[in-house]
Design a protein around this motif. Sequence first.
Motif, PDB file in Angstrom:
ATOM      1  N   ALA A  93      37.409  30.938  30.781  1.00  0.00           N
ATOM      2  CA  ALA A  93      38.855  30.941  30.966  1.00  0.00           C
ATOM      3  C   ALA A  93      39.191  30.598  32.410  1.00  0.00           C
ATOM      4  O   ALA A  93      38.499  30.987  33.338  1.00  0.00           O
ATOM      5  CB  ALA A  93      39.416  32.311  30.586  1.00  0.00           C
ATOM      6  N   ASP A  94      40.263  29.864  32.582  1.00  0.00           N
ATOM      7  CA  ASP A  94      40.719  29.419  33.896  1.00  0.00           C
ATOM      8  C   ASP A  94      41.801  30.366  34.400  1.00  0.00           C
ATOM      9  O   ASP A  94      42.775  30.623  33.700  1.00  0.00           O
ATOM     10  CB  ASP A  94      41.264  27.990  33.762  1.00  0.00           C
ATOM     11  N   ALA A  95      41.636  30.881  35.587  1.00  0.00           N
ATOM     12  CA  ALA A  95      42.575  31.867  36.143  1.00  0.00           C
ATOM     13  C   ALA A  95      43.869  31.238  36.647  1.00  0.00           C
ATOM     14  O   ALA A  95      44.845  31.942  36.880  1.00  0.00           O
ATOM     15  CB  ALA A  95      41.908  32.631  37.285  1.00  0.00           C
ATOM     16  N   ARG A  96      43.912  29.925  36.821  1.00  0.00           N
ATOM     17  CA  ARG A  96      45.074  29.304  37.464  1.00  0.00           C
ATOM     18  C   ARG A  96      46.384  29.510  36.718  1.00  0.00           C
ATOM     19  O   ARG A  96      47.412  29.762  37.339  1.00  0.00           O
ATOM     20  CB  ARG A  96      44.812  27.813  37.699  1.00  0.00           C
ATOM     21  N   VAL A 139      43.544  41.713  45.064  1.00  0.00           N
ATOM     22  CA  VAL A 139      42.610  40.763  45.657  1.00  0.00           C
ATOM     23  C   VAL A 139      41.731  41.527  46.636  1.00  0.00           C
ATOM     24  O   VAL A 139      42.239  42.251  47.488  1.00  0.00           O
ATOM     25  CB  VAL A 139      43.348  39.620  46.392  1.00  0.00           C
ATOM     26  N   ASP A 140      40.423  41.382  46.487  1.00  0.00           N
ATOM     27  CA  ASP A 140      39.470  42.031  47.376  1.00  0.00           C
ATOM     28  C   ASP A 140      38.389  41.013  47.708  1.00  0.00           C
ATOM     29  O   ASP A 140      37.401  40.875  46.982  1.00  0.00           O
ATOM     30  CB  ASP A 140      38.882  43.267  46.711  1.00  0.00           C
ATOM     31  N   GLY A 141      38.617  40.256  48.776  1.00  0.00           N
ATOM     32  CA  GLY A 141      37.671  39.199  49.143  1.00  0.00           C
ATOM     33  C   GLY A 141      37.649  38.130  48.076  1.00  0.00           C
ATOM     34  O   GLY A 141      38.679  37.567  47.727  1.00  0.00           O
ATOM     35  N   ASP A 142      36.483  37.882  47.499  1.00  0.00           N
ATOM     36  CA  ASP A 142      36.378  36.845  46.475  1.00  0.00           C
ATOM     37  C   ASP A 142      36.645  37.374  45.066  1.00  0.00           C
ATOM     38  O   ASP A 142      36.612  36.626  44.104  1.00  0.00           O
ATOM     39  CB  ASP A 142      35.001  36.183  46.519  1.00  0.00           C
ATOM     40  N   ALA A 143      36.946  38.655  44.941  1.00  0.00           N
ATOM     41  CA  ALA A 143      37.222  39.259  43.640  1.00  0.00           C
ATOM     42  C   ALA A 143      38.725  39.384  43.427  1.00  0.00           C
ATOM     43  O   ALA A 143      39.466  39.700  44.346  1.00  0.00           O
ATOM     44  CB  ALA A 143      36.577  40.635  43.546  1.00  0.00           C
ATOM     45  N   LEU A 144      39.162  39.126  42.199  1.00  0.00           N
ATOM     46  CA  LEU A 144      40.580  39.167  41.866  1.00  0.00           C
ATOM     47  C   LEU A 144      40.751  39.851  40.516  1.00  0.00           C
ATOM     48  O   LEU A 144      40.058  39.512  39.552  1.00  0.00           O
ATOM     49  CB  LEU A 144      41.130  37.734  41.789  1.00  0.00           C
ATOM     50  N   TRP A 145      41.640  40.817  40.439  1.00  0.00           N
ATOM     51  CA  TRP A 145      42.022  41.450  39.187  1.00  0.00           C
ATOM     52  C   TRP A 145      43.470  41.079  38.938  1.00  0.00           C
ATOM     53  O   TRP A 145      44.329  41.269  39.812  1.00  0.00           O
ATOM     54  CB  TRP A 145      41.882  42.970  39.260  1.00  0.00           C
ATOM     55  N   CYS A 155      42.393  41.380  33.731  1.00  0.00           N
ATOM     56  CA  CYS A 155      41.328  40.379  33.764  1.00  0.00           C
ATOM     57  C   CYS A 155      40.717  40.356  35.164  1.00  0.00           C
ATOM     58  O   CYS A 155      41.390  40.633  36.153  1.00  0.00           O
ATOM     59  CB  CYS A 155      41.883  38.993  33.452  1.00  0.00           C
ATOM     60  N   TYR A 156      39.451  40.008  35.218  1.00  0.00           N
ATOM     61  CA  TYR A 156      38.729  39.896  36.483  1.00  0.00           C
ATOM     62  C   TYR A 156      38.353  38.438  36.703  1.00  0.00           C
ATOM     63  O   TYR A 156      37.937  37.743  35.775  1.00  0.00           O
ATOM     64  CB  TYR A 156      37.459  40.755  36.441  1.00  0.00           C
ATOM     65  N   VAL A 164      38.245  39.267  30.559  1.00  0.00           N
ATOM     66  CA  VAL A 164      39.042  40.443  30.223  1.00  0.00           C
ATOM     67  C   VAL A 164      38.207  41.677  30.494  1.00  0.00           C
ATOM     68  O   VAL A 164      37.074  41.788  30.055  1.00  0.00           O
ATOM     69  CB  VAL A 164      39.481  40.411  28.744  1.00  0.00           C
ATOM     70  N   LEU A 165      38.780  42.624  31.265  1.00  0.00           N
ATOM     71  CA  LEU A 165      38.064  43.856  31.571  1.00  0.00           C
ATOM     72  C   LEU A 165      38.680  45.083  30.943  1.00  0.00           C
ATOM     73  O   LEU A 165      38.003  46.040  30.680  1.00  0.00           O
ATOM     74  CB  LEU A 165      37.997  44.071  33.079  1.00  0.00           C
ATOM     75  N   ALA A 166      39.960  45.084  30.734  1.00  0.00           N
ATOM     76  CA  ALA A 166      40.604  46.265  30.162  1.00  0.00           C
ATOM     77  C   ALA A 166      41.813  45.840  29.366  1.00  0.00           C
ATOM     78  O   ALA A 166      42.599  45.034  29.813  1.00  0.00           O
ATOM     79  CB  ALA A 166      41.027  47.236  31.265  1.00  0.00           C
TER      80      ALA A 166
END
Length: 175
Positions: A93-96, A139-145, A155-156, A164-166
């Motif tokens: 999946a694309d986050a854009r 946003v935490d550095g290179d990680a995005l929720w 989603c992560y 999808v995480l939760a």
Amino acid sequence: MATAAHPPYPTGPPPFAPTHVVPPHGLPSWTAPDGLVPAEPLDALLPVTLRRRSGDWGEVECANGWTTWVDARLLVPLPQAPPAAGQEAERTADARELLARVERTLGHYRRAVEDLASGRLDGETFRGRTRGLRIGAVVDGDALWLYDADADRWCYCDGTALTVLAATSPPGGAP
């Protein structure tokens, strides 16, 4: 000198190779993909192999061979080995698009706040204009929720894949 004969192929079941882990809060499970008969809950961070999907449901296998059904949207995928040379990478999946929806919603809210602060809106109109707006982003550095309000789930994204995480709604039936 005698040598022991070795079978040309391994015998027995393939070794357990987890594809996912259970989220940190654990996970309820069921005997079938219908949510009717609960089974033993899965422990937090338990490695599992996702065997098959049926809608939002996933049949998982534990290291001891036990299988059960869970809300597959909540499983945390483990990184897999890169594709072999000459094979195309699997698309994820694309986050854009989700990022664009979050930006539009935040912009709508920001404009309403600016109008309220400048006196162009009263409190009642502000509440009406912002009713139903829901976003979430960490946003935490290179990680995005990101919160996907359309699907009511978190989603992560690690910059390359959206997972999808939760999810807050119960799993749906087969597609």
